[in-house]
Design an enzyme around this catalytic site. Structure first.
Site, PDB file in Angstrom:
ATOM      1  CE  LYS A   1      -2.141   2.358   3.418  1.00  0.00           C
ATOM      2  NZ  LYS A   1      -1.962   3.736   2.556  1.00  0.00           N
TER       3      LYS A   1
ATOM      4  CD  GLU B   1      14.142   1.336   7.979  1.00  0.00           C
ATOM      5  OE1 GLU B   1      14.569   2.571   8.550  1.00  0.00           O
ATOM      6  OE2 GLU B   1      14.819   0.154   7.970  1.00  0.00           O
TER       7      GLU B   1
ATOM      8  CB  CYS C   1      12.995  10.226   7.135  1.00  0.00           C
ATOM      9  SG  CYS C   1      14.016   9.207   5.780  1.00  0.00           S
TER      10      CYS C   1
ATOM     11  CD  GLU D   1       9.773  13.425  11.380  1.00  0.00           C
ATOM     12  OE1 GLU D   1       8.828  12.703  11.802  1.00  0.00           O
ATOM     13  OE2 GLU D   1      10.657  12.909  10.592  1.00  0.00           O
TER      14      GLU D   1
HETATM   15  P1  NAD Z   1       2.309   8.045   8.255  1.00  0.00           P
HETATM   16  O1  NAD Z   1       2.751   6.855   9.289  1.00  0.00           O
HETATM   17  O2  NAD Z   1       1.383   8.780   8.527  1.00  0.00           O
HETATM   18  O3  NAD Z   1       1.849   6.951   7.023  1.00  0.00           O
HETATM   19  C1  NAD Z   1       2.746   6.041   6.488  1.00  0.00           C
HETATM   20  C2  NAD Z   1       2.041   4.870   5.728  1.00  0.00           C
HETATM   21  O4  NAD Z   1       1.405   4.118   6.689  1.00  0.00           O
HETATM   22  C3  NAD Z   1       0.813   5.339   4.828  1.00  0.00           C
HETATM   23  O5  NAD Z   1       0.945   4.481   3.867  1.00  0.00           O
HETATM   24  C4  NAD Z   1      -0.219   5.420   5.479  1.00  0.00           C
HETATM   25  O6  NAD Z   1      -1.438   5.231   4.983  1.00  0.00           O
HETATM   26  C5  NAD Z   1       0.048   4.014   6.440  1.00  0.00           C
HETATM   27  N1  NAD Z   1      -0.744   3.754   7.695  1.00  0.00           N
HETATM   28  C6  NAD Z   1      -1.145   4.896   8.611  1.00  0.00           C
HETATM   29  N2  NAD Z   1      -2.007   4.556   9.571  1.00  0.00           N
HETATM   30  C7  NAD Z   1      -1.851   2.897   9.528  1.00  0.00           C
HETATM   31  C8  NAD Z   1      -2.579   2.068  10.295  1.00  0.00           C
HETATM   32  N3  NAD Z   1      -3.192   2.157  11.413  1.00  0.00           N
HETATM   33  N4  NAD Z   1      -2.225   0.649   9.792  1.00  0.00           N
HETATM   34  C9  NAD Z   1      -1.278   0.471   8.492  1.00  0.00           C
HETATM   35  N5  NAD Z   1      -0.808   1.257   7.873  1.00  0.00           N
HETATM   36  C10 NAD Z   1      -1.104   2.615   8.361  1.00  0.00           C
HETATM   37  O7  NAD Z   1       3.616   8.530   7.491  1.00  0.00           O
HETATM   38  P2  NAD Z   1       3.626   9.793   6.409  1.00  0.00           P
HETATM   39  O8  NAD Z   1       3.097  10.932   7.240  1.00  0.00           O
HETATM   40  O9  NAD Z   1       3.139   9.255   5.512  1.00  0.00           O
HETATM   41  O10 NAD Z   1       5.354  10.108   6.331  1.00  0.00           O
HETATM   42  C11 NAD Z   1       6.006  10.950   6.899  1.00  0.00           C
HETATM   43  C12 NAD Z   1       6.847  10.013   8.292  1.00  0.00           C
HETATM   44  O11 NAD Z   1       7.839   8.762   7.533  1.00  0.00           O
HETATM   45  C13 NAD Z   1       8.031  10.749   8.651  1.00  0.00           C
HETATM   46  O12 NAD Z   1       7.818  10.835  10.022  1.00  0.00           O
HETATM   47  C14 NAD Z   1       9.125  10.330   8.227  1.00  0.00           C
HETATM   48  O13 NAD Z   1      10.354  10.808   9.061  1.00  0.00           O
HETATM   49  C15 NAD Z   1       8.950   9.110   8.182  1.00  0.00           C
HETATM   50  N6  NAD Z   1       9.852   8.407   7.116  1.00  0.00           N
HETATM   51  C16 NAD Z   1      10.831   7.730   7.496  1.00  0.00           C
HETATM   52  C17 NAD Z   1      11.727   7.311   6.643  1.00  0.00           C
HETATM   53  C18 NAD Z   1      12.923   6.277   7.148  1.00  0.00           C
HETATM   54  O14 NAD Z   1      13.455   5.508   6.181  1.00  0.00           O
HETATM   55  N7  NAD Z   1      12.937   5.914   8.347  1.00  0.00           N
HETATM   56  C19 NAD Z   1      11.895   7.403   5.378  1.00  0.00           C
HETATM   57  C20 NAD Z   1      10.705   8.389   4.965  1.00  0.00           C
HETATM   58  C21 NAD Z   1       9.701   8.855   5.932  1.00  0.00           C
END
Ligand code: NAD
Length: 480
Positions: A173, A248, A282, A382
């Site tokens: 997804k 991650e 990130c 963050e």
């Molecule tokens: P998010 O956690 O809101 O969403 C990430 C994904 O998880 C999306 O596809 C979302 O639909 C899904 N999701 C949300 N709730 C869920 C649930 N209950 N069950 C399963 N899936 C669910 O994150 P975001 O706002 O899309 O991304 C930004 C964040 O990602 C920032 O905190 C950033 O630091 C982090 N990030 C980390 C890395 C890394 O490699 N460590 C890389 C890129 C982004």
């Protein structure tokens, strides 16, 4: 335009018939409808993946490799179209998508297409016990991959490529905020000849489609990239089901600058590490610590450089495009206000940008905030936007204390020409990556991941192939 699911090798509508709005952040309007999938769609995708597993896991690795390399080629062939789609969906400059996001998506498939041909496991001979142990590494079965919006196709493919290379079948997804390029990938998978059901792409929200993937009893492992709060929730859901989990998560990375660094190189790179992708990577260095003797010079030069950055419509040759969504723009603005309340000084930026002809887009100036307290909210939480904080430091011990004071530990950047200091500090920085005199320099063979609240597990290279396989010890006793 409708963004459909890709299940069992075909595009299909969500079973519920429900749709979500998809926004164009640089123009502020709705430009597509996204399948609002639920547990039934995930179940359908799972059945397709389950049916495909025996065949795919038995497919010789050379053949799997060939298909992955074909996918890589087709992504390259579609560079312009995919880069434009990524830019429209996410707000990032199309030039950045063309240079970084889409080439990297292709590189992910190419890398794991090659890596699987080199993947091997160990053998241990127990002399005296007359036994030979070997480690059988088998694909897990159906696995789940969930990715965020900031590097949409780049991070989606970073997960699905090793998963299928290792012989698994996948229910994946992308973020509901940036679904477009994962949707377009479906066409490429079909053209490359990926067998039906090997990679199923379910669109929809986290609480609905995402949660259903994590809860599905037949999906045995989850690779997730996203926010730390979501990661916590995922871990709580997946742990009682004993799923393998790779997380991650967020970061609050320090960029530590010593007076003995290569100044010009540091300045140029720091501009990028602060504001690339509107600061929505990130790995961006969001806390800049500068050694006192260099502080005033850096402050003056950095602000002058930041003020030269051009914010505007992502297709108009700009340095910074739009913030990904209105809600995220508002969140970043709240942090800028909070910084002021906490005694910070906005040295430059802090305001919305009205781009002529695109006044409804979500644009923000690159912002530099001088702070006095390393423990204030904007230095601990963050923000994930075009906002960096700036603080001087006097000694190595002091800056290490600041750097490690946050709950996160994803990456850190160190600018110095002192080798002893490099080695000392690299050992002590609490982070999964230490970049020294460089930033975002990635060799895909290296382990990638964070410590503390930045995640659990490592991706990249053979680490990813290990995650997506189950190790079984086979112990054979032989007669002398
Ligand atoms: P998010 O956690 O809101 O969403 C990430 C994904 O998880 C999306 O596809 C979302 O639909 C899904 N999701 C949300 N709730 C869920 C649930 N209950 N069950 C399963 N899936 C669910 O994150 P975001 O706002 O899309 O991304 C930004 C964040 O990602 C920032 O905190 C950033 O630091 C982090 N990030 C980390 C890395 C890394 O490699 N460590 C890389 C890129 C982004």
């Amino acid at each position: 335009m409708k963004i459909l699911n890709y299940i069992n090798g075909s595009y299909c509508e969500p079973l519920s018939g429900a749709w979500l709005d998809n926004y164009n952040p640089s123009e502020g309007g709705i430009y597509a409808q996204i399948a609002n999938s639920n547990a039934q769609d995930v179940a359908k995708a799972f059945e397709a993946a389950k049916a495909a597993f025996p065949g795919w896991s038995q497919t010789p690795f050379e053949q799997r490799s060939r298909i992955l390399l074909k996918i890589a080629d087709l992504i390259e062939k579609n560079l312009d179209r995919l880069a434009l789609a990524e830019s429209m969906d996410n707000g990032k400059p199309v030039s950045l998508a063309k240079k970084v996001d889409i080439p990297r998506a292709s590189a992910n498939f190419r890398f794991f297409g090659h890596a699987i041909t080199q993947f091997a496991s160990e053998a241990h001979e127990s002399v005296g016990l007359d036994t030979l142990n070997f480690t059988l590494r088998q694909p897990i079965g159906v696995v789940g991959c969930i990715s965020p919006w900031n590097l949409p196709l780049y991070l989606f493919t970073w997960k699905v490529a090793p998963a299928i290379a290792a012989g698994n079948t996948v229910v994946a997804k992308p973020s509901e905020i940036t679904p477009m390029t994962a949707y377009l990938l479906g066409e490429i998978l079909t053209e490359a000849g990926l067998p039906k059901g090997v990679l199923n792409i379910v669109q929809g929200t986290g609480p609905s489609a995402g949660q259903a993937i994590v809860e599905h009893p037949g999906i045995k492992a989850i690779s997730f990239t996203g926010g730390t709060k979501t990661g916590e929730h995922l871990a709580r859901t997946a742990a009682p089901l004993f799923k393998k989990l790779s997380l991650e998560l967020g970061g609050k990375n320090p960029n530590i600058i010593f007076a003995d660094c290569n100044y010009e190189k540091m300045l140029k790179t720091t501009l990028r590490s602060s504001f690339a992708n509107q600061g929505q990577i990130c790995l961006c260095g969001s806390r800049i610590f500068v050694e006192r003797p260099l502080y005033e010079r850096f402050k003056k030069d950095f602000i002058a450089e930041v003020e030269q950055l051009n914010v505007g419509h992502p297709q108009q040759g700009v340095d910074l495009g739009a913030i990904v969504s209105e809600a995220h723009r508002d969140k970043i603005e709240r942090y800028i206000e909070l910084a002021k309340e906490e005694g910070g000084t906005v040295l430059t930026g802090g305001n919305r940008v009205m781009v002529k002809g695109f006044e409804k887009g979500y644009y923000l100036e690159p912002t530099v905030i001088e702070t006095l307290d390393p423990y204030c909210s904007v230095n601990q939480e963050e923000i994930f936007g075009p906002v960096v904080t700036l603080m001087p430091f006097e000694s190595e011990e002091e800056v290490l204390r600041y750097a490690n004071s946050v709950k996160y530990g994803l990456s850190s950047t160190l600018w110095t020409s002192n080798l002893d200091r490099t080695l000392r500090m690299s050992k002590q920085l609490e982070a999964g990556i230490v970049w020294v005199n460089t930033w975002l320099n990635r060799d895909l063979r290296t382990p990638f991941g964070g410590v503390k609240a930045s995640g659990v597990g490592r991706e990249g290279g053979f680490e990813a192939l290990r995650f997506f396989t189950e190790a079984k010890n086979v112990c054979i006793n032989y007669d002398q």
